[in-house]
Design a protein around this motif. Structure first.
Motif, PDB file in Angstrom:
ATOM      1  N   GLU A  30       0.753  -3.553  -8.874  1.00  0.00           N
ATOM      2  CA  GLU A  30      -0.139  -3.022  -7.814  1.00  0.00           C
ATOM      3  C   GLU A  30      -0.839  -4.336  -7.299  1.00  0.00           C
ATOM      4  O   GLU A  30      -1.062  -4.512  -6.131  1.00  0.00           O
ATOM      5  CB  GLU A  30      -1.203  -1.979  -8.355  1.00  0.00           C
ATOM      6  CG  GLU A  30      -0.803  -0.471  -8.788  1.00  0.00           C
ATOM      7  CD  GLU A  30      -0.189   0.259  -7.534  1.00  0.00           C
ATOM      8  OE1 GLU A  30      -0.672  -0.095  -6.388  1.00  0.00           O
ATOM      9  OE2 GLU A  30       0.629   1.110  -7.627  1.00  0.00           O
ATOM     10  N   TRP A  33       1.775  -6.352  -5.247  1.00  0.00           N
ATOM     11  CA  TRP A  33       1.828  -6.064  -4.258  1.00  0.00           C
ATOM     12  C   TRP A  33       0.559  -6.272  -3.016  1.00  0.00           C
ATOM     13  O   TRP A  33       0.722  -6.780  -2.023  1.00  0.00           O
ATOM     14  CB  TRP A  33       1.989  -4.313  -4.359  1.00  0.00           C
ATOM     15  CG  TRP A  33       1.837  -3.632  -2.951  1.00  0.00           C
ATOM     16  CD1 TRP A  33       0.883  -2.987  -2.346  1.00  0.00           C
ATOM     17  CD2 TRP A  33       3.212  -3.501  -2.226  1.00  0.00           C
ATOM     18  NE1 TRP A  33       1.727  -2.426  -1.184  1.00  0.00           N
ATOM     19  CE2 TRP A  33       2.882  -2.386  -1.240  1.00  0.00           C
ATOM     20  CE3 TRP A  33       4.531  -3.593  -2.431  1.00  0.00           C
ATOM     21  CZ2 TRP A  33       3.892  -2.118  -0.197  1.00  0.00           C
ATOM     22  CZ3 TRP A  33       5.453  -3.250  -1.279  1.00  0.00           C
ATOM     23  CH2 TRP A  33       5.185  -2.523  -0.481  1.00  0.00           C
ATOM     24  N   GLU A  34      -0.556  -6.143  -3.500  1.00  0.00           N
ATOM     25  CA  GLU A  34      -1.932  -6.393  -2.763  1.00  0.00           C
ATOM     26  C   GLU A  34      -1.707  -7.856  -2.427  1.00  0.00           C
ATOM     27  O   GLU A  34      -2.172  -8.446  -1.316  1.00  0.00           O
ATOM     28  CB  GLU A  34      -3.247  -5.927  -3.340  1.00  0.00           C
ATOM     29  CG  GLU A  34      -3.034  -4.477  -3.512  1.00  0.00           C
ATOM     30  CD  GLU A  34      -3.123  -3.840  -1.990  1.00  0.00           C
ATOM     31  OE1 GLU A  34      -3.794  -4.322  -0.971  1.00  0.00           O
ATOM     32  OE2 GLU A  34      -2.340  -2.811  -1.955  1.00  0.00           O
ATOM     33  N   ARG A  37       0.818  -8.755   0.435  1.00  0.00           N
ATOM     34  CA  ARG A  37       0.365  -8.073   1.753  1.00  0.00           C
ATOM     35  C   ARG A  37      -0.856  -8.736   2.184  1.00  0.00           C
ATOM     36  O   ARG A  37      -0.853  -9.108   3.343  1.00  0.00           O
ATOM     37  CB  ARG A  37       0.145  -6.636   1.375  1.00  0.00           C
ATOM     38  CG  ARG A  37       1.228  -5.859   0.749  1.00  0.00           C
ATOM     39  CD  ARG A  37       2.247  -4.957   1.729  1.00  0.00           C
ATOM     40  NE  ARG A  37       1.479  -4.174   2.788  1.00  0.00           N
ATOM     41  CZ  ARG A  37       2.015  -3.643   3.612  1.00  0.00           C
ATOM     42  NH1 ARG A  37       3.406  -3.949   3.547  1.00  0.00           N
ATOM     43  NH2 ARG A  37       1.423  -2.962   4.601  1.00  0.00           N
ATOM     44  N   PRO A  43       6.935  -7.078   2.450  1.00  0.00           N
ATOM     45  CA  PRO A  43       8.112  -6.607   1.231  1.00  0.00           C
ATOM     46  C   PRO A  43       9.101  -6.158   2.004  1.00  0.00           C
ATOM     47  O   PRO A  43       8.884  -5.483   3.261  1.00  0.00           O
ATOM     48  CB  PRO A  43       7.255  -5.793   0.477  1.00  0.00           C
ATOM     49  CG  PRO A  43       5.614  -6.093   0.721  1.00  0.00           C
ATOM     50  CD  PRO A  43       5.693  -6.595   2.185  1.00  0.00           C
ATOM     51  N   ILE A  48       5.792   0.421  -3.366  1.00  0.00           N
ATOM     52  CA  ILE A  48       6.481   0.120  -4.620  1.00  0.00           C
ATOM     53  C   ILE A  48       7.692   1.131  -5.182  1.00  0.00           C
ATOM     54  O   ILE A  48       7.188   2.116  -5.020  1.00  0.00           O
ATOM     55  CB  ILE A  48       5.359  -0.103  -5.672  1.00  0.00           C
ATOM     56  CG1 ILE A  48       4.589  -1.323  -5.181  1.00  0.00           C
ATOM     57  CG2 ILE A  48       5.975  -0.322  -7.059  1.00  0.00           C
ATOM     58  CD1 ILE A  48       3.077  -1.170  -6.059  1.00  0.00           C
ATOM     59  N   PHE A  61       9.197  -4.363  -6.198  1.00  0.00           N
ATOM     60  CA  PHE A  61       9.346  -4.597  -4.796  1.00  0.00           C
ATOM     61  C   PHE A  61      10.116  -5.794  -4.637  1.00  0.00           C
ATOM     62  O   PHE A  61      10.107  -6.764  -5.327  1.00  0.00           O
ATOM     63  CB  PHE A  61       8.022  -4.293  -3.961  1.00  0.00           C
ATOM     64  CG  PHE A  61       7.011  -5.650  -4.315  1.00  0.00           C
ATOM     65  CD1 PHE A  61       6.963  -6.651  -3.357  1.00  0.00           C
ATOM     66  CD2 PHE A  61       6.230  -5.216  -5.224  1.00  0.00           C
ATOM     67  CE1 PHE A  61       5.860  -7.624  -3.715  1.00  0.00           C
ATOM     68  CE2 PHE A  61       5.219  -6.354  -5.636  1.00  0.00           C
ATOM     69  CZ  PHE A  61       5.115  -7.380  -4.901  1.00  0.00           C
TER      70      PHE A  61
END
Length: 77
Positions: A30, A33-34, A37, A43, A48, A61
């Motif tokens: 997580e 991912w953040e 971004r 991505p 995810i 991802f």
């Protein structure tokens, strides 16, 4: 140590000049991912992903790297 090798134009099994896939294990998918971004990177997936690999599965991802290679971020659960 990480060694990467590029294929050449005579290698019919691979795209010239690029590796196919590089996987990076992360402790917190997580957060990764953040961070991706927030950095303005896109991505390949809208969210995810999950696959039922290993004992409890894996969340991951992917991004495209500078030579068209896939860069995967994954967390084993």
């Amino acid at each position: 140590v990480l060694s990467l090798f590029q294929s050449d134009e005579n290698d019919i099994l691979r795209r010239p000049g690029a590796i196919d896939h590089l996987a990076l294990d992360v402790d917190d998918i997580e957060s990764a991912w953040e961070e991706v971004r927030t950095a303005g990177l896109a991505p390949l997936e809208d969210a995810i992903q999950f696959l039922p690999f290993w004992e409890n599965g894996v969340r991951f991802f992917n991004l495209l790297g500078p030579n068209g290679e896939t860069v995967e971020f994954s967390q084993r659960l």
